[in-house]
Motif scaffolding. Structure first.
Motif, PDB file in Angstrom:
ATOM      1  N   UNK A 332       0.803  -1.225   0.000  1.00 49.42           N
ATOM      2  CA  UNK A 332       0.000   0.000   0.000  1.00 49.42           C
ATOM      3  C   UNK A 332       0.835   1.274   0.000  1.00 49.42           C
ATOM      4  N   UNK A 333       2.079   1.174  -0.458  1.00 48.96           N
ATOM      5  CA  UNK A 333       2.957   2.350  -0.440  1.00 48.96           C
ATOM      6  C   UNK A 333       2.545   3.414  -1.457  1.00 48.96           C
ATOM      7  N   UNK A 366       0.564   6.932  -0.437  1.00 46.33           N
ATOM      8  CA  UNK A 366       0.738   8.040  -1.391  1.00 46.33           C
ATOM      9  C   UNK A 366       0.012   7.685  -2.681  1.00 46.33           C
ATOM     10  N   UNK A 367      -0.867   8.575  -3.092  1.00 48.20           N
ATOM     11  CA  UNK A 367      -1.608   8.408  -4.346  1.00 48.20           C
ATOM     12  C   UNK A 367      -1.316   9.614  -5.230  1.00 48.20           C
ATOM     13  N   UNK A 368      -0.916   9.359  -6.469  1.00 43.35           N
ATOM     14  CA  UNK A 368      -0.718  10.435  -7.441  1.00 43.35           C
ATOM     15  C   UNK A 368      -1.891  10.401  -8.413  1.00 43.35           C
ATOM     16  N   UNK A 396       7.915   8.763  -5.922  1.00 45.41           N
ATOM     17  CA  UNK A 396       7.605   7.681  -4.993  1.00 45.41           C
ATOM     18  C   UNK A 396       7.963   8.084  -3.568  1.00 45.41           C
ATOM     19  N   UNK A 397       7.240   7.568  -2.586  1.00 45.58           N
ATOM     20  CA  UNK A 397       7.521   7.914  -1.189  1.00 45.58           C
ATOM     21  C   UNK A 397       8.781   7.230  -0.693  1.00 45.58           C
ATOM     22  N   UNK A 398       9.383   7.755   0.359  1.00 45.54           N
ATOM     23  CA  UNK A 398      10.546   7.077   0.934  1.00 45.54           C
ATOM     24  C   UNK A 398      10.131   5.717   1.490  1.00 45.54           C
ATOM     25  N   UNK A 399      11.040   4.761   1.393  1.00 48.05           N
ATOM     26  CA  UNK A 399      10.753   3.437   1.925  1.00 48.05           C
ATOM     27  C   UNK A 399      10.047   2.510   0.964  1.00 48.05           C
ATOM     28  N   UNK A 400       9.848   2.944  -0.305  1.00 52.08           N
ATOM     29  CA  UNK A 400       9.215   2.056  -1.272  1.00 52.08           C
ATOM     30  C   UNK A 400      10.133   0.862  -1.522  1.00 52.08           C
ATOM     31  N   UNK A 401       9.645  -0.368  -1.323  1.00 50.93           N
ATOM     32  CA  UNK A 401      10.512  -1.540  -1.532  1.00 50.93           C
ATOM     33  C   UNK A 401      11.077  -1.596  -2.943  1.00 50.93           C
ATOM     34  N   UNK A 402      12.288  -2.087  -3.066  1.00 45.58           N
ATOM     35  CA  UNK A 402      12.926  -2.215  -4.380  1.00 45.58           C
ATOM     36  C   UNK A 402      12.091  -3.110  -5.286  1.00 45.58           C
ATOM     37  N   UNK A 403      11.998  -2.704  -6.550  1.00 46.77           N
ATOM     38  CA  UNK A 403      11.272  -3.451  -7.571  1.00 46.77           C
ATOM     39  C   UNK A 403       9.792  -3.654  -7.223  1.00 46.77           C
ATOM     40  N   UNK A 404       9.268  -2.742  -6.417  1.00 44.10           N
ATOM     41  CA  UNK A 404       7.854  -2.809  -6.056  1.00 44.10           C
ATOM     42  C   UNK A 404       7.004  -2.490  -7.283  1.00 44.10           C
ATOM     43  N   UNK A 405       6.012  -3.296  -7.569  1.00 45.77           N
ATOM     44  CA  UNK A 405       5.099  -3.042  -8.679  1.00 45.77           C
ATOM     45  C   UNK A 405       4.141  -1.932  -8.265  1.00 45.77           C
ATOM     46  N   UNK A 406       4.101  -0.859  -9.026  1.00 47.06           N
ATOM     47  CA  UNK A 406       3.230   0.274  -8.704  1.00 47.06           C
ATOM     48  C   UNK A 406       1.978   0.193  -9.589  1.00 47.06           C
TER      49      UNK A 406
END
Length: 724
Positions: A332-333, A366-368, A396-406
């Motif tokens: 939910x990042x 965070x929603x854009x 992207x917000x800080x702390x977004x996991x690497x290779x996270x699918x957005x």
């Protein structure tokens, strides 16, 4: 240590300050605006191999500054050498003890380099540091305002921070000093040579450089330096001014002004120096925004425009909405929400509160949200996703996991339908469009939008069954995919799209003879035509009503007639006039003429905290005239759109002074508030009586054979009315 910082910005241009600076700093290199790793891509592009001097060409002996008492040529005078000398590669002005020249030399980007500085200390230090290891590079003590080099000696003049250090203010003496610097740089450059200036592009510095060299007929390009992944010394981006010298030929060629953003190689052409400066400001704003978004979620909504590469017009408007209170989880990042075309004006998408609710319901920290512009063409969701993927990840917000699918989200999974039917410019209202958009159900809607306030729908009407556009073949029955250009065209006059129009009609319940109202011979004055849906509804559903409409803009009468099904007859007349003048004239001719007066007129001045009506329409002397033309049992209905709380209270206080009875109805999800004002204190005060009147009126309006929108309930419109 404190000597390393000047006591005032002017000391940046002082030789004494820099002498103290380098004595204090010692041999530690001082990199003003970064070193070669940050600048490599930009400098490599403009220090091309073909610019190199051949191996057999050495430097001329280092020139000496003009001794005291000798006569120096003026900056604008041509000083040609007595003998022909080969052109040198690069002149670095204000070199300091930066490692940039050494790095350029060692990397093979250029070797034939002359470095000048006004500090004896730094020149001695750099000569010792380079020694014999870089035989084609030299260091000379020299002032950039008065160089001793012959004309046209260099192919490139490189300046890293020197212009920023000299141009500390816009006082006359400082600007004159910069003019001398530019004149000297121009003199020592070959035709076709480049002045490369590394700068933070402060507004006054950029403006001065762009105006000076563009007026000299040079090609001016502002190249944004790509930021590295490391922590930056400056939040603001670094730019390289690329000024290419051409012979000044007045009147033969237009200015060539370009900006090259960091994420693309192809420069964007602009039409004026002002546009170029504004384009740089946009890039700086974007860098500040990215810096702010790299920190923890604050809850503050930030917005920016992403422009198209061709033409530089806004293509996407992004709003970044954080939900700090939401508990983080793996999925939910971050998400991107594409607002369908035409729906950007809805409360959920077009207001801060609405977007906050949207983000909360979507369940992301965070929603854009992404708004699509009417001037642009889009190739569906996949095309938009391909365009935006790289850019939105920078938000992207800080702390977004690497290779996270957005995820990319939307309503119904599509981008909606928008067709601009008409575009024109009115001398009074400015540029406007008439467009057809698809709603959140099966219906299409026609809208009038003034582009000076493009997120506000001026008028709206619902369209009936689809019909093919001119020159278009009918669709085969077995064709499954809808054709977005096959849009409805006939206007549904029974439907009031605007909630405030519904409330204004419901306010007629306040008239005394409500039992026979639909068939009563009413006199109604409407100020503000727009698309004409409100007066059309009054005309069609109140069979004996005579409706007079006042509209200041003749273009709006043409729009309403051509695109919104409006027409005039013996019961409907439009007067093209200023509403202030028209009512003032009526007040002098006769009193108590109208059963209802309705104001639905917008303000063209967007700097005022009240966008509807213009302030002059709610001043006490004018409201007295409105009361004069009303019948004693009549009603004055005002659509008030005011974001300024103090101004709104002032308007309400003025209305209460003039009208003994004042009701208010807020429009849910909008700023609009409908005010019902009566000149007599004898009107209904019991909410139950208001609802009974509304139900009776609706029953009378719903006649067999006449269409009625079942979602329109007059009693609901008066449910939340308050007496002020």
């Amino acid at each position: 240590m404190e000597l390393l910082l000047p006591r005032s910005p002017r000391e940046f241009g002082s030789a004494g300050y820099w002498a103290r600076f380098f004595r204090q700093r010692g041999e530690r290199p001082f990199e003003w605006y970064g070193a070669l790793p940050e600048l490599r891509a930009a400098l490599r592009r403009y220090l091309r191999p073909r610019d190199k001097v051949s191996e057999g060409r050495g430097l001329p002996p280092p020139p000496h500054p003009t001794p005291r008492g000798a006569r120096a040529s003026s900056p604008g005078r041509s000083r040609r050498p007595r003998c022909s000398r080969p052109a040198s590669q690069v002149l670095v002005v204000g070199c300091g003890n930066s490692e940039l020249s050494e790095q350029l030399y060692d990397a093979g980007l250029c070797e034939d380099i002359v470095n000048i500085d006004i500090s004896d200390a730094v020149v001695r230090q750099m000569r010792e540091r380079s020694g014999s290891g870089r035989p084609k590079m030299s260091y000379v003590r020299m002032d950039v305002l008065q160089m001793g080099f012959p004309d046209g000696l260099f192919q490139v003049v490189l300046d890293k921070g020197t212009l920023d250090a000299i141009l500390t203010d816009e006082e006359e003496a400082t600007l004159a000093k910069v003019d001398r610097m530019f004149a000297e740089i121009s003199r020592v450059l070959q035709v076709g040579g480049r002045y490369l200036c590394v700068s933070l592009a402060q507004d006054h510095v950029l403006k001065k450089a762009v105006e000076y060299f563009s007026q000299e007929g040079w090609v001016v390009r502002i190249h944004e330096v790509a930021s590295s992944g490391d922590k930056q010394q400056f939040v603001l981006p670094i730019f390289v001014y690329v000024m290419t010298k051409f012979k000044k030929v007045p009147g033969l060629a237009p200015q060539i002004l370009e900006i090259c953003p960091e994420e693309q190689d192809k420069p964007i052409r602009v039409e004026s120096a002002e546009q170029l400066v504004e384009a740089v400001k946009d890039r700086q704003h974007y860098a500040l925004l990215r810096s702010q978004l790299s920190k923890a979620c604050s809850g503050e909504q930030l917005s920016l425009d992403l422009c198209s590469r061709d033409g530089g017009k806004p293509r996407y408007t992004l709003h970044v909405v954080d939900s700090p209170s939401m508990k983080p989880s793996r999925d939910n990042h971050f998400a991107i929400f594409i607002i369908p075309q035409g729906r950007e004006t809805e409360w959920l998408f077009g207001t801060e509160e609405g977007r906050r609710q949207l983000a909360a319901s979507a369940g992301f920290k965070r929603l854009v949200t992404v708004t699509l512009h009417r001037e642009q063409h889009y190739e569906g969701m996949e095309g938009i996703q391909a365009e935006l993927s790289g850019k939105v990840m920078e938000l992207a917000p800080p702390g977004l996991p690497a290779r996270q699918q957005v995820p990319f989200l939307s309503v119904g999974g599509d981008i909606g339908v928008r067709t601009v039917q008409h575009r024109d410019t009115s001398p009074l209202s400015g540029e406007y469009v008439v467009e057809d958009v698809k709603g959140d159900d099966k219906y299409y809607f026609r809208r009038l939008v003034f582009l000076s306030n493009r997120n506000v729908v001026q008028s709206e009407a619902r369209l009936l069954a689809p019909v093919p556009l001119p020159g278009q073949k009918k669709r085969r029955k077995d064709r499954k995919k809808p054709n977005p250009t096959e849009l409805p065209s006939a206007i549904d006059k029974s439907y009031l799209c605007c909630e405030h129009h519904k409330a204004m009609v419901a306010g007629l319940c306040l008239l005394g003879s409500h039992d026979s109202l639909p068939g009563a011979p009413l006199m109604v004055l409407v100020v503000g035509l727009g698309g004409g849906s409100l007066p059309l509804f009054l005309h069609d559903y109140f069979s004996q009503a005579r409706v007079a409409v006042v509209e200041i803009d003749p273009s709006m009468l043409e729009v309403a007639t051509r695109w919104f099904g409006f027409s005039q007859d013996d019961r409907m007349q439009v007067h093209v006039s200023d509403g202030l003048d028209y009512i003032a004239k009526l007040a002098t001719e006769a009193s108590a003429q109208y059963d209802a007066v309705m104001f639905d007129v917008d303000s063209k001045d967007l700097t005022v905290g009240m966008s509807c009506p213009p302030p002059a329409f709610v001043e006490k002397p004018f409201l007295q005239k409105v009361k004069t033309i009303l019948k004693p049992e009549g009603v004055f209905v005002l659509n008030l759109v005011c974001r300024d709380t103090r101004l709104k209270e002032s308007v309400l206080a003025t209305l209460r002074e003039i009208f003994p009875l004042l009701y208010a109805r807020r429009i849910d999800g909008e700023v609009n508030e409908i005010l019902f004002c009566q000149p007599s204190p004898k009107g209904p005060r019991d909410p139950t009586e208001l609802l009974v009147r509304a139900q009776a009126l609706e029953g009378a309006l719903r006649q067999p054979g006449r269409p009625w929108d079942s979602s329109y309930v007059l009693a609901d419109m008066l449910q939340a009315v308050k007496i002020l």
